[in-house]
Design an enzyme around this catalytic site. Structure first.
Site, PDB file in Angstrom:
ATOM      1  N   LYS A   1       0.842  -1.206   0.000  1.00 36.45           N
ATOM      2  CA  LYS A   1       0.000   0.000   0.000  1.00 36.45           C
ATOM      3  C   LYS A   1       0.872   1.249   0.000  1.00 36.45           C
ATOM      4  O   LYS A   1       0.625   2.200  -0.745  1.00 36.45           O
ATOM      5  CB  LYS A   1      -0.924   0.005   1.229  1.00 36.45           C
ATOM      6  CG  LYS A   1      -2.131  -0.896   1.072  1.00 36.45           C
ATOM      7  CD  LYS A   1      -2.851  -1.145   2.383  1.00 36.45           C
ATOM      8  CE  LYS A   1      -3.930  -2.205   2.212  1.00 36.45           C
ATOM      9  NZ  LYS A   1      -4.439  -2.756   3.464  1.00 36.45           N
TER      10      LYS A   1
ATOM     11  N   GLN B   1      -4.930  -1.402   9.656  1.00 39.45           N
ATOM     12  CA  GLN B   1      -4.819  -2.736   9.076  1.00 39.45           C
ATOM     13  C   GLN B   1      -5.435  -3.781  10.015  1.00 39.45           C
ATOM     14  O   GLN B   1      -5.071  -3.857  11.188  1.00 39.45           O
ATOM     15  CB  GLN B   1      -3.335  -3.056   8.810  1.00 39.45           C
ATOM     16  CG  GLN B   1      -3.083  -4.379   8.120  1.00 39.45           C
ATOM     17  CD  GLN B   1      -3.608  -4.403   6.682  1.00 39.45           C
ATOM     18  OE1 GLN B   1      -3.448  -3.444   5.930  1.00 39.45           O
ATOM     19  NE2 GLN B   1      -4.232  -5.500   6.313  1.00 39.45           N
TER      20      GLN B   1
ATOM     21  N   ASP C   1     -11.508   2.886   4.184  1.00 38.12           N
ATOM     22  CA  ASP C   1     -11.853   1.463   4.105  1.00 38.12           C
ATOM     23  C   ASP C   1     -13.366   1.257   4.115  1.00 38.12           C
ATOM     24  O   ASP C   1     -13.843   0.158   3.825  1.00 38.12           O
ATOM     25  CB  ASP C   1     -11.251   0.713   5.310  1.00 38.12           C
ATOM     26  CG  ASP C   1     -10.127  -0.222   4.898  1.00 38.12           C
ATOM     27  OD1 ASP C   1     -10.003  -0.510   3.693  1.00 38.12           O
ATOM     28  OD2 ASP C   1      -9.383  -0.673   5.792  1.00 38.12           O
TER      29      ASP C   1
END
Ligand code: NDP
Length: 296
Positions: A54, A98, A121
């Protein structure tokens, strides 16, 4: 029949190129660089690989990347304090924590501490509610990438029978919601579903998001159906390992009309959508017109 292979790697490259163009424009027109903060707690090897990739792709499209790597023993209070800091930081337009987090940390509490406008997200309860009621929201990246591939391949999805295998909050449920918002007739399956094979067999669109290597064989698939394989499973391959999906690619490819491979299908689209969501978040935060055509 041999299915068309939906090339997620190539598709993701075109999305990233569009993101890069928008980033350049935002820098030129407004002097602002979209920024993505990624928070990793602990040393889970798979998470470390995702976070590295990422960070690399964020830099490649010209965005600012802020990585925060915390000890596995980090307290909830310290993690929440970092999120508060990132919420208040005007250089940070997107925040990603994460998952999975270590067991002592409450994921729901942590995710819901993120400013929903920076929740790239799309897991914050506000974004889940907005998506569920068909309102403008941040859309979870993996289902969003899958939807883009479906629309690109099939065009209008209205009226199609879609079967989603898996009901997680991060893939299965938002995927089903997106398909419903596109007027598919949607069935969600899970570990307690009776006669999964018969349910899958009637689908025009099959989304496999289970986490079980090659669980779906070709003879479950209706001839000509579109198969989106979200699964990423590491299995032994001689002395090494290899990645396989939740579908048995060799048999499904003989029956399906189109199929995403693993690797090279949904995975690359997930990161591309994360970058696209960050640009969108940057524009929304500043009251600028949102980029059109970046995502679905
Ligand atoms: P979860 O483990 O959270 O959910 C798995 C789901 O599959 C559950 O709803 C479970 O049902 C269901 N399930 C398990 N066994 C069966 C079975 N035998 N029959 C039917 N359903 C079953 O996984 P995630 O949703 O987080 O991830 C799914 C897969 O997608 C994983 O392989 C993951 O690595 C991959 N993934 C890939 C991403 C990408 O970028 N390509 C991103 C995120 C995930 P129940 O609820 O009843 O337990």
């Amino acid at each position: 029949m041999t299915a068309k292979i939906i090339d997620g790697k190539a598709f993701a490259a075109t999305v990233r190129a569009k993101v890069a163009t928008h980033v350049t424009r935002l820098k030129q027109d407004h002097g602002v660089t979209p920024g993505l903060a990624v928070v990793l707690v602990g040393d889970d090897p798979a998470s470390q690989i995702y976070v590295r990739s990422k960070g690399k792709m964020t830099a490649e499209v010209g965005m600012a990347s802020f990585e925060h790597r915390l000890d596995a023993e980090t307290s909830e209070a310290d993690l929440l304090a970092l999120i508060e800091k990132l919420n208040a930081d005007s250089a940070v337009h997107g925040i990603l924590v994460q998952l999975p987090l270590p067991d002592h940390l409450n994921s729901d509490l942590v995710i819901n501490a993120i400013n929903p406008a920076k929740d790239v997200d799309g897991f914050h309860i506000s974004n889940v509610g907005l998506l569920g009621t068909g309102q403008k929201s941040m859309v979870p990246c993996t289902p969003l990438g899958a939807l883009m591939m479906l629309r690109d391949h099939l065009g209008n999805l209205a009226g199609l029978e879609a079967v989603v295998i898996g009901r997680s909050n991060i893939v299965g449920k938002p995927m089903a919601q997106l398909l419903l918002n596109d007027s598919c007739t949607v069935t969600i399956c899970h570990s307690k579903t009776n006669d999964l094979q018969a349910v899958v067999r009637r689908a025009d669109i099959v989304i496999a998001a289970v986490g079980r290597p090659e669980m779906v064989p070709g003879d479950w698939i209706k001839p000509g159906a579109t198969v989106i394989d979200v699964g990423i499973n590491r299995v032994p391959n001689g002395e090494k390992t290899k990645l396989v999906g939740d579908c048995d690619f060799a048999s499904c490819v003989e029956v399906a009309g189109a199929i995403t491979p693993v690797p090279g299908g949904v995975g690359p689209m997930t990161i591309a959508c994360l970058l696209a969501n960050t640009v969108t978040a940057c524009c929304r935060a500043n009251g600028w017109a949102e980029p059109q055509g970046l995502t679905a």
